[in-house]
Design an enzyme around this catalytic site. Structure first.
Site, PDB file in Angstrom:
ATOM      1  N   CYS A 295      21.439   5.108 -44.729  1.00 31.39           N
ATOM      2  CA  CYS A 295      22.544   6.084 -44.782  1.00 31.39           C
ATOM      3  C   CYS A 295      22.129   7.271 -45.646  1.00 31.39           C
ATOM      4  CB  CYS A 295      23.821   5.449 -45.333  1.00 31.39           C
ATOM      5  SG  CYS A 295      24.720   4.440 -44.134  1.00 31.39           S
TER       6      CYS A 295
ATOM      7  N   ASP B  14       7.906   5.278 -40.313  1.00 28.35           N
ATOM      8  CA  ASP B  14       8.008   4.086 -41.150  1.00 28.35           C
ATOM      9  C   ASP B  14       7.052   4.222 -42.345  1.00 28.35           C
ATOM     10  OD1 ASP B  14       9.028   0.904 -40.499  1.00 28.35           O
ATOM     11  OD2 ASP B  14       7.530   1.212 -42.082  1.00 28.35           O
TER      12      ASP B  14
ATOM     13  N   HIS C 225      26.881   3.935 -40.022  1.00 30.10           N
ATOM     14  CA  HIS C 225      26.351   2.655 -40.500  1.00 30.10           C
ATOM     15  C   HIS C 225      26.848   1.458 -39.687  1.00 30.10           C
ATOM     16  CE1 HIS C 225      24.742  -0.161 -43.469  1.00 30.10           C
ATOM     17  NE2 HIS C 225      25.820  -0.876 -43.198  1.00 30.10           N
TER      18      HIS C 225
ATOM     19  N   ASN D 243      14.849  -5.917 -35.062  1.00 30.05           N
ATOM     20  CA  ASN D 243      14.879  -7.186 -35.788  1.00 30.05           C
ATOM     21  C   ASN D 243      16.298  -7.492 -36.243  1.00 30.05           C
ATOM     22  OD1 ASN D 243      12.055  -7.665 -35.675  1.00 30.05           O
ATOM     23  ND2 ASN D 243      11.738  -6.230 -37.365  1.00 30.05           N
TER      24      ASN D 243
ATOM     25  N   GLY E  87      12.751 -11.247 -39.708  1.00 33.74           N
ATOM     26  CA  GLY E  87      12.234 -10.485 -40.844  1.00 33.74           C
ATOM     27  C   GLY E  87      12.964  -9.188 -41.112  1.00 33.74           C
TER      28      GLY E  87
ATOM     29  N   THR F 126      14.726  -6.528 -43.012  1.00 32.79           N
ATOM     30  CA  THR F 126      14.767  -6.256 -44.457  1.00 32.79           C
ATOM     31  C   THR F 126      15.732  -5.137 -44.814  1.00 32.79           C
ATOM     32  OG1 THR F 126      12.881  -4.755 -44.264  1.00 32.79           O
ATOM     33  CG2 THR F 126      12.396  -7.042 -44.838  1.00 32.79           C
TER      34      THR F 126
ATOM     35  N   HIS G  17      20.704  -1.684 -42.092  1.00 39.32           N
ATOM     36  CA  HIS G  17      21.292  -0.567 -41.342  1.00 39.32           C
ATOM     37  C   HIS G  17      20.523  -0.595 -40.025  1.00 39.32           C
ATOM     38  CE1 HIS G  17      22.846   3.806 -41.118  1.00 39.32           C
ATOM     39  NE2 HIS G  17      22.153   3.607 -40.005  1.00 39.32           N
TER      40      HIS G  17
ATOM     41  N   HIS H 132      18.330  -0.457 -37.008  1.00 39.09           N
ATOM     42  CA  HIS H 132      17.235   0.464 -36.690  1.00 39.09           C
ATOM     43  C   HIS H 132      16.380  -0.111 -35.586  1.00 39.09           C
ATOM     44  CE1 HIS H 132      16.011  -2.265 -39.929  1.00 39.09           C
ATOM     45  NE2 HIS H 132      14.822  -2.261 -39.357  1.00 39.09           N
TER      46      HIS H 132
ATOM     47  N   HIS I  21      12.550   0.058 -34.129  1.00 38.84           N
ATOM     48  CA  HIS I  21      11.167   0.467 -34.335  1.00 38.84           C
ATOM     49  C   HIS I  21      10.601   0.986 -33.017  1.00 38.84           C
ATOM     50  CE1 HIS I  21      10.655  -1.923 -38.174  1.00 38.84           C
ATOM     51  NE2 HIS I  21      11.666  -2.582 -37.642  1.00 38.84           N
TER      52      HIS I  21
HETATM   53  P1  AMP Z   1      12.941  -4.373 -40.644  1.00 36.73           P
HETATM   54  O1  AMP Z   1      11.931  -5.332 -41.209  1.00 36.73           O
HETATM   55  O2  AMP Z   1      13.077  -4.452 -39.163  1.00 36.73           O
HETATM   56  O3  AMP Z   1      14.264  -4.449 -41.382  1.00 36.73           O
HETATM   57  O4  AMP Z   1      12.320  -2.935 -40.888  1.00 36.73           O
HETATM   58  C1  AMP Z   1      12.547  -2.161 -42.019  1.00 36.73           C
HETATM   59  C2  AMP Z   1      11.464  -1.124 -42.002  1.00 36.73           C
HETATM   60  O5  AMP Z   1      11.874  -0.029 -42.814  1.00 36.73           O
HETATM   61  C3  AMP Z   1      10.112  -1.590 -42.534  1.00 36.73           C
HETATM   62  O6  AMP Z   1       9.127  -1.438 -41.520  1.00 36.73           O
HETATM   63  C4  AMP Z   1       9.863  -0.678 -43.748  1.00 36.73           C
HETATM   64  O7  AMP Z   1       8.514  -0.308 -43.857  1.00 36.73           O
HETATM   65  C5  AMP Z   1      10.738   0.497 -43.423  1.00 36.73           C
HETATM   66  N1  AMP Z   1      11.243   1.279 -44.552  1.00 36.73           N
HETATM   67  C6  AMP Z   1      11.902   0.820 -45.646  1.00 36.73           C
HETATM   68  N2  AMP Z   1      12.264   1.849 -46.439  1.00 36.73           N
HETATM   69  C7  AMP Z   1      11.836   2.984 -45.829  1.00 36.73           C
HETATM   70  C8  AMP Z   1      11.893   4.375 -46.149  1.00 36.73           C
HETATM   71  N3  AMP Z   1      12.480   4.817 -47.270  1.00 36.73           N
HETATM   72  N4  AMP Z   1      11.324   5.274 -45.279  1.00 36.73           N
HETATM   73  C9  AMP Z   1      10.713   4.828 -44.168  1.00 36.73           C
HETATM   74  N5  AMP Z   1      10.643   3.533 -43.799  1.00 36.73           N
HETATM   75  C10 AMP Z   1      11.179   2.628 -44.618  1.00 36.73           C
HETATM   76 ZN    ZN Z   2      23.618   2.506 -43.667  1.00 36.12          ZN
END
Ligand code: AMP
Ligand code: ZN
Length: 110
Positions: free
Chosen positions: A5, A28, A44, A85, A91, A93, A96, A98, A100
């Site tokens: 966000c 990324d 969000h 994911n 996995g 992490t 929000h 997203h 890939h």
């Molecule tokens: P996921 O594991 O599917 O939740 O992917 C989260 C992704 O966000 C990971 O590949 C991280 O490398 C990426 N990530 C986390 N923080 C940032 C950020 N500030 N800018 C760009 N990518 C980010």
């Molecule tokens: Zn968010």
């Protein structure tokens, strides 16, 4: 205090590659392929299932943005992968939603 966000609001610097009224995409931080982008909705939701409950149009907004972007960048020539994911086994992490987009080299088959 969701990190994506904050990126969507421009409060955290990022390498933006695409933006329209509803969607933003950026590189990324830890690329898993030669080209690795994250596409998010500006509104969000915590994961794709949450998004489908809130407003399924948001998923279409993101997939439409990916389609526009990959055509414009000619990623459709050699192909690319879209990954979403959900939850611990996948996995996830960042909570929000997203997508890939991985491209720029042959990707491992799975
Ligand atoms: P996921 O594991 O599917 O939740 O992917 C989260 C992704 O966000 C990971 O590949 C991280 O490398 C990426 N990530 C986390 N923080 C940032 C950020 N500030 N800018 C760009 N990518 C980010
Ligand atoms: Zn968010």
């Amino acid at each position: 205090d969701c990190i994506f966000c904050k990126i969507a609001r421009g409060e955290i610097p990022t390498n933006k590659v695409f933006e329209n009224e509803k969607v933003i995409a950026f590189k990324d931080l830890r690329p898993q392929a030669a080209l690795h982008y994250l596409f998010i909705h500006k509104d969000h939701s915590k994961d794709l299932n949450d998004m489908m409950k809130i407003n399924p149009t948001q998923a279409s907004d993101i997939l439409g943005a990916i389609s526009s972007f990959t055509q414009k960048e000619n990623l459709i020539k050699d192909g690319y992968r879209v990954v979403n994911n959900i939850g611990p086994h996948a996995g996830q992490t960042v909570f929000h939603t997203h997508f890939h987009v991985l491209a720029g080299e042959p990707l491992g088959h799975f």
